[in-house]
Design an enzyme around this catalytic site. Structure first.
Site, PDB file in Angstrom:
ATOM      1  N   ASP A  68       0.831  -1.312  -0.123  1.00 20.41           N
ATOM      2  CA  ASP A  68       0.054   0.126   0.046  1.00 20.41           C
ATOM      3  C   ASP A  68       0.656   1.162   0.012  1.00 20.41           C
ATOM      4  O   ASP A  68       0.626   2.274  -0.735  1.00 20.41           O
ATOM      5  CB  ASP A  68      -1.005   0.060   1.209  1.00 20.41           C
ATOM      6  CG  ASP A  68      -1.772   1.318   1.340  1.00 20.41           C
ATOM      7  OD1 ASP A  68      -2.573   1.399   0.479  1.00 20.41           O
ATOM      8  OD2 ASP A  68      -1.675   1.974   2.411  1.00 20.41           O
ATOM      9  N   GLU A 128      -1.721  -5.567  -3.904  1.00 21.79           N
ATOM     10  CA  GLU A 128      -0.786  -4.790  -2.886  1.00 21.79           C
ATOM     11  C   GLU A 128       0.214  -5.607  -2.559  1.00 21.79           C
ATOM     12  O   GLU A 128       1.462  -5.198  -2.651  1.00 21.79           O
ATOM     13  CB  GLU A 128      -1.596  -3.969  -1.881  1.00 21.79           C
ATOM     14  CG  GLU A 128      -2.534  -2.916  -2.584  1.00 21.79           C
ATOM     15  CD  GLU A 128      -3.127  -2.208  -1.301  1.00 21.79           C
ATOM     16  OE1 GLU A 128      -3.414  -0.948  -1.344  1.00 21.79           O
ATOM     17  OE2 GLU A 128      -3.480  -2.721  -0.174  1.00 21.79           O
TER      18      GLU A 128
END
Length: 250
Positions: free
Chosen positions: A66, A138
């Site tokens: 992220d 991610e």
């Protein structure tokens, strides 16, 4: 007795057999295959097997991915849209790293087909669930970053983001006020410049009104737009101005 940590040979053979195919789709061959396997392993599978073997799952990698994603996208938008101010940059980044965006990226490489999930999640369509795929995407970014550094992660991310940005900016899929805001922020870089929106035509019965608006920069026509409301017409006029007059989003 503690569960042993999974080695490559402990993973299901069918799952392992598809890894090279996924690496080809990703465009990167991992030196440390366990990083990729962890990125593809959902916590549901890990929890189901934890009494015998511990399979590292992708939640920790998701956390790192992220941050890497946000950093790379921020840098790309900052460099590629030099006239945009903070508000516009923030909106573009949010539209590029949202769960919906990550789901779109993941689906484009059929990422769900390569994941390791427990039987229950597979049966309930887990391979195509937005959050499952977004988190896995991610985690893949984090695995690339740890295995190949920033360049590997950045190359992967930028296979997806520019195209989505182009479609969002040229297709009117940002929030209602975005194009007017983006145009205003662009114009404000030149002191004394001012954008006005003029209603030039209103037609149709009350229940099916159509409005036509002109966007003008210091009285010069830079965009026209039509819509079922003045706001919608202004939004379209601003989009046209950004795309055709300024040439920023061609």
């Amino acid at each position: 007795m503690e569960a042993k940590i999974a080695r490559i040979e402990d993973y299901p053979q069918k799952f392992l057999s598809r890894v090279p195919e996924l690496e080809e789709r990703i465009g990167y061959c991992f030196q440390n295959k366990l990083l990729l396997l962890a990125a593809l392993t959902h916590s549901s599978f890990s929890n189901e097997k934890r009494n015998h073997i511990y399979y590292e799952h992708n939640e920790r990698l998701e956390f790192l991915g992220d941050s890497v994603l946000s950093f790379v996208v921020s840098g790309h938008i900052f460099s590629d849209h030099k006239t945009f101010q903070e508000g516009a940059l923030t909106k573009l980044r949010a539209a590029s790293v949202s769960a919906e965006a990550l789901f779109e990226y993941a689906e484009s490489i059929s990422l769900g087909d390569y994941m390791l999930l427990n039987h229950g999640l597979v049966e309930t369509g887990g391979r195509h669930q937005k959050n499952v795929l977004a988190d896995c995407f991610e985690a893949i970014i984090a695995a690339l970053f740890l295995d190949g550094g920033r360049e590997a992660a950045e190359a992967f991310i930028l296979r997806f983001v520019p195209d989505r940005l182009h479609r969002l900016l040229s297709g009117g899929r940002l929030r209602d006020d975005d194009f007017k805001s983006l145009l205003q922020e662009k114009v404000q870089t030149s002191p004394g410049e001012r954008v006005e929106y003029r209603l030039v035509r209103e037609s149709g019965p009350d229940h099916r009104k159509e409005f036509e608006v002109e966007a003008r920069l210091n009285s010069n026509l830079i965009g026209k737009g039509k819509g079922r409301s003045k706001r919608e017409a202004e939004q379209e006029a601003a989009r046209v101005a950004l795309q055709t007059w300024f040439g920023e989003h061609e």
